[in-house]
Scaffold this active site. Structure first.
Site, short mmCIF file in Angstrom:
data_model
loop_
_atom_site.label_atom_id
_atom_site.label_comp_id
_atom_site.label_asym_id
_atom_site.label_seq_id
_atom_site.Cartn_x
_atom_site.Cartn_y
_atom_site.Cartn_z
CB CYS A 262 -0.94 -0.01 1.20
SG CYS A 262 -0.11 -0.40 2.73
CD GLU A 437 -3.28 -0.72 11.38
OE1 GLU A 437 -3.31 -0.72 10.14
OE2 GLU A 437 -3.27 -1.75 12.09
P1 NAI Z 1 -9.73 -6.81 -0.51
O1 NAI Z 1 -9.73 -5.45 0.10
O2 NAI Z 1 -11.01 -7.30 -1.05
O3 NAI Z 1 -9.20 -7.88 0.57
C1 NAI Z 1 -8.53 -7.56 1.77
C2 NAI Z 1 -9.12 -8.36 2.92
O4 NAI Z 1 -10.52 -8.06 3.05
C3 NAI Z 1 -9.06 -9.89 2.75
O5 NAI Z 1 -8.84 -10.49 4.00
C4 NAI Z 1 -10.46 -10.22 2.25
O6 NAI Z 1 -10.84 -11.56 2.50
C5 NAI Z 1 -11.28 -9.26 3.07
N1 NAI Z 1 -12.60 -8.96 2.54
C6 NAI Z 1 -13.02 -8.97 1.23
N2 NAI Z 1 -14.31 -8.63 1.14
C7 NAI Z 1 -14.74 -8.38 2.40
C8 NAI Z 1 -15.98 -7.96 2.97
N3 NAI Z 1 -17.06 -7.72 2.22
N4 NAI Z 1 -16.07 -7.78 4.31
C9 NAI Z 1 -14.98 -7.99 5.09
N5 NAI Z 1 -13.78 -8.41 4.61
C10 NAI Z 1 -13.66 -8.59 3.29
O7 NAI Z 1 -8.58 -6.78 -1.62
P2 NAI Z 1 -8.27 -7.84 -2.81
O8 NAI Z 1 -9.52 -8.11 -3.57
O9 NAI Z 1 -7.53 -8.97 -2.27
O10 NAI Z 1 -7.28 -6.97 -3.72
C11 NAI Z 1 -7.79 -6.01 -4.64
C12 NAI Z 1 -6.94 -4.77 -4.64
O11 NAI Z 1 -6.92 -4.18 -3.35
C13 NAI Z 1 -5.47 -4.98 -4.97
O12 NAI Z 1 -5.28 -5.03 -6.35
C14 NAI Z 1 -4.84 -3.77 -4.32
O13 NAI Z 1 -4.91 -2.66 -5.18
C15 NAI Z 1 -5.70 -3.51 -3.11
N6 NAI Z 1 -5.11 -4.02 -1.85
C16 NAI Z 1 -4.54 -3.12 -0.99
C17 NAI Z 1 -3.94 -3.57 0.16
C18 NAI Z 1 -3.28 -2.64 1.11
O14 NAI Z 1 -2.32 -2.99 1.74
N7 NAI Z 1 -3.81 -1.44 1.29
C19 NAI Z 1 -3.85 -4.99 0.49
C20 NAI Z 1 -4.53 -5.85 -0.45
C21 NAI Z 1 -5.12 -5.35 -1.59
#
Ligand code: NAI
Ligand code: MG
Length: 456
Positions: A262, A437
């Site tokens: 991120c 955090e």
């Molecule tokens: P996501 O935000 O959907 O997943 C992150 C976490 O949220 C995972 O543990 C997932 O199981 C959980 N999650 C998903 N839907 C949820 C819901 N409705 N309620 C509660 N928890 C839920 O991200 P994803 O689909 O893995 O990645 C997509 C994009 O997100 C990436 O391409 C990237 O751009 C971004 N991303 C950013 C991160 C960061 O560190 N800020 C980390 C991961 C992804």
């Protein structure tokens, strides 16, 4: 469910697909534990358990790092670095547990008033796949230090080190029910957790879209939350920089963890007067990268999932079609190991309005924006809807500190990208989220303040 080894693109281990019933059981266990022996323990004793966990994490770091590298794809050396950070997080909050002071309130002779810091209660942690153990630790350690109980939901791509951490913490003396881990998908396990009426606080790290869905769901129960979302962070290189330091900084900022960070430095904002020399050296370096399985410690490891690889590829294809100029890379890479690899890529942006500049790609794709001087650099730095971190390379401390003053970001790096550690509060503004955090600010997220006033 299967979890995949991204370096080979193959399933390598299985884990439980948790659902709403598992979440209910975990939240009930955490609620019960909040009233149990955990509450009777003094803060110093909580700190002692966390300190013991820190020591055990150091002893077992090699095993944790191999699992983290295999499950997420990241280079083993990075995973080893993560483990040092994770042990430090437990050490830091172990020392803080018995220093959560309240304040005396000046109400005059007829009253005695004070504030105290109470644990906020049962805390949900939604953890992403890019820093599985680091993100778990930076939420769980301060929550436990504050006296909360926790239900953690690791990402379905990387469930294992959170389970190992829970096992280790209980071995270190954590009472049963204080830390619960529910593995499974976002839809099946994450959504019921953040919608649960018996959760007092949510810490979410992940995408903007999911973060805002979590926020809507939290609103129904008036659950407080911290959101750590995406970024498109500017790394500014001024004409008077130490060029070697800046080159090292750029390579670390965008190619560490294959850019899936991120706080990656995904926009190089570069002064025109040094652009040719700087980009020449950067491209030459990147083109020598060895790409390979994380366990072989390559220069660039795999992307975490087939889906993420496709997301990166789609961003780059669109950018090329729109006329942006690829300096190097720009395609999916092959490797002897098999697996999901993307070439280290550098693209020069046509305009600041292009999605290439505005949207998070979350891969090893550096976008270059050429500017003339510090004022234009600042304007470019502030011109996205994200505001997570920002960095500047300059030997002129006045210019660097003016940038730090004027840039919108939660954290500013001067002459070293990723400078700092667990002591430094971290989090974003605007679409990058809110709340902090790490540091003592991170601890306060897990406390609720009470004011007491007595008439005497
Ligand atoms: P996501 O935000 O959907 O997943 C992150 C976490 O949220 C995972 O543990 C997932 O199981 C959980 N999650 C998903 N839907 C949820 C819901 N409705 N309620 C509660 N928890 C839920 O991200 P994803 O689909 O893995 O990645 C997509 C994009 O997100 C990436 O391409 C990237 O751009 C971004 N991303 C950013 C991160 C960061 O560190 N800020 C980390 C991961 C992804
Ligand atoms: Mg995996």
């Amino acid at each position: 469910m299967d979890s995949f080894d991204p370096g080979r693109g193959r399933a390598f281990a299985r884990f439980a697909a948790g659902d709403g019933a598992d979440v209910d059981a975990a939240v009930a266990a955490a609620r019960t534990a909040l009233r149990g022996p955990w509450r009777q323990m003094g803060p110093a004793e909580r700190g002692r358990i966390l300190a013991k966990a820190a020591a055990m994490l150091r002893e077992r770091a090699a095993r944790f790092a191999v699992v983290e590298s295999l499950d997420s794809g990241k280079r083993l050396s990075e995973a080893e670095g993560d483990l040092r950070g994770v042990a430090r997080a437990f050490e830091y909050y172990a020392g803080a547990a018995d220093k959560l002071h309240g304040e005396g309130l000046p109400l005059g002779r007829l009253y005695v008033g004070f504030t105290s810091q109470e644990p906020v209660g049962v805390v949900a942690q939604i953890i992403p796949w890019n820093y599985p153990l680091s993100t778990a630790a930076r939420g769980i350690a301060p929550a436990l230090a504050a006296g909360c109980t926790v239900v953690a939901k690791p990402a379905e791509q990387t469930p294992f080190t959170a389970l190992m951490l829970a096992e280790l913490l209980h071995e270190a003396g954590l009472p049963a029910g204080v830390l619960n881990v529910v593995t499974g998908t976002g839809a099946e396990a994450g959504a019921p957790l953040v919608a649960h009426p018996d959760i007092d606080h949510i810490t979410f790290t992940g995408s903007v879209a999911t973060g805002s869905a979590v926020m809507r769901s939290a609103a129904d129960n008036v659950t407080r939350l911290v959101l750590e979302l995406g970024g498109k962070s500017p790394l500014v290189v001024l004409a008077d920089c130490d060029m070697n330091a800046a080159l090292n900084g750029v390579v670390e900022a965008i190619y560490e963890n294959a850019g899936q960070i991120c706080s990656a430095g995904s926009r190089l904002v570069l002064d025109r007067s040094i652009a040719d020399v700087f980009l020449g050296r950067l491209v030459a370096w990147v083109e020598k990268f060895r790409i390979g399985h994380g366990l072989t410690n390559p220069d660039l490891g795999p992307v975490n999932s087939r889906r993420q690889l496709d997301i990166i590829d789609a961003h780059v294809r669109r950018a090329v079609k729109a006329g942006n100029h690829v300096l190097t890379g720009g395609a999916i890479a092959t490797s002897d190991a098999g697996g999901w690899f993307y070439q280290p890529t550098i693209i020069s942006a046509q305009s600041a309005a292009d999605p290439l500049v505005q949207e998070e790609i979350f891969g090893p794709v550096l976008v270059v924006q050429i500017v003339d001087g510090p004022d234009e650099a600042l304007t470019a730095a502030n011109a996205t809807s994200y505001a997570l971190v920002a960095g500047i390379y300059s030997q002129n401390i006045t210019e660097a500190l003016r940038f730090a003053r004027d840039v919108d970001a939660g954290q500013v790096f001067i002459n070293e990208w990723f400078a700092g550690g667990i002591e430094v509060p971290f989090g974003g503004n605007r679409k990058s989220g809110f709340g902090r955090e790490k540091g003592m600010a991170g601890l306060r997220s897990y406390c609720k303040m009470k004011s007491v006033v007595a008439r005497i």
